[in-house]
Scaffold this motif. Structure first.
Motif, mmCIF file in Angstrom:
data_model
loop_
_atom_site.group_PDB
_atom_site.id
_atom_site.type_symbol
_atom_site.label_atom_id
_atom_site.label_comp_id
_atom_site.label_asym_id
_atom_site.label_seq_id
_atom_site.Cartn_x
_atom_site.Cartn_y
_atom_site.Cartn_z
ATOM 1 N N GLN A 1 42.649 48.607 44.404
ATOM 2 C CA GLN A 1 43.631 47.733 43.770
ATOM 3 C C GLN A 1 42.847 46.827 42.828
ATOM 4 O O GLN A 1 41.946 46.114 43.264
ATOM 5 C CB GLN A 1 44.378 46.916 44.810
ATOM 6 C CG GLN A 1 45.175 47.763 45.769
ATOM 7 C CD GLN A 1 45.777 46.914 46.886
ATOM 8 O OE1 GLN A 1 45.549 45.718 46.977
ATOM 9 N NE2 GLN A 1 46.540 47.552 47.739
ATOM 10 N N LEU B 1 42.934 43.865 39.887
ATOM 11 C CA LEU B 1 43.671 42.779 39.243
ATOM 12 C C LEU B 1 42.759 42.155 38.203
ATOM 13 O O LEU B 1 41.613 41.800 38.497
ATOM 14 C CB LEU B 1 44.080 41.721 40.265
ATOM 15 C CG LEU B 1 44.600 40.396 39.704
ATOM 16 C CD1 LEU B 1 45.916 40.590 38.960
ATOM 17 C CD2 LEU B 1 44.749 39.375 40.812
ATOM 18 N N GLU C 1 48.238 38.477 33.856
ATOM 19 C CA GLU C 1 47.552 39.376 34.773
ATOM 20 C C GLU C 1 47.889 40.817 34.440
ATOM 21 O O GLU C 1 48.969 41.127 33.952
ATOM 22 C CB GLU C 1 47.862 39.062 36.232
ATOM 23 C CG GLU C 1 49.296 39.224 36.656
ATOM 24 C CD GLU C 1 49.490 38.899 38.124
ATOM 25 O OE1 GLU C 1 50.122 39.734 38.805
ATOM 26 O OE2 GLU C 1 49.024 37.846 38.577
ATOM 27 N N ARG D 1 47.353 44.746 36.244
ATOM 28 C CA ARG D 1 46.986 45.502 37.436
ATOM 29 C C ARG D 1 46.872 46.977 37.092
ATOM 30 O O ARG D 1 47.710 47.507 36.391
ATOM 31 C CB ARG D 1 48.020 45.315 38.544
ATOM 32 C CG ARG D 1 48.116 43.899 39.044
ATOM 33 C CD ARG D 1 49.231 43.748 40.081
ATOM 34 N NE ARG D 1 49.424 42.376 40.442
ATOM 35 C CZ ARG D 1 48.724 41.720 41.375
ATOM 36 N NH1 ARG D 1 47.796 42.355 42.047
ATOM 37 N NH2 ARG D 1 48.956 40.455 41.618
#
Length: 112
Positions: free
Chosen positions: A92, A94, A106, A108
């Motif tokens: 994951q 970010l 942000e 992702r």
């Protein structure tokens, strides 16, 4: 013949510049850098947040600081790694970033 080669070379250059103006990465764009991006990348694998050093080693690129090129270059670098070498990690990712000191955003990484 020299004229044709020279003309094709110039045409290729102009085509590359035009192409770069319409892509977010702008790898071939010869215009001056008109954006400055402050960013930081966070990676989590199996619920463990990687250290800054581990993240740097993962991408072989700085993971925080200022970037004078488009933030999409960093997004591209991360995406390419995660779709190839890091595919099995199911990481994951970010990225927090601010362009020209505007509001922080942000990004992702989304697995396919």
């Amino acid at each position: 013949m020299r004229f044709v080669i020279g003309f094709l070379f110039i045409l290729l250059q102009v085509g590359s510049i035009l192409y770069a103006r319409f892509t977010p990465e702008r790898f071939f764009c010869w215009a001056p850098y008109d954006t400055h991006v402050k960013f930081e990348v966070f990676v989590t694998i199996d619920e463990r947040i990687l250290t800054k050093q581990e993240t740097f080693e993962r991408y072989q690129y700085k993971i925080e600081g200022w970037e004078q090129r488009s933030i999409h270059n960093i997004f591209s670098l991360i995406s390419q790694y995660e779709r190839t070498y890091g595919k099995q990690d199911n990481a994951q990712v970010l990225t927090l970033y601010s362009i020209n000191n505007h509001q922080e955003k942000e990004w992702r990484f989304e697995h396919d």
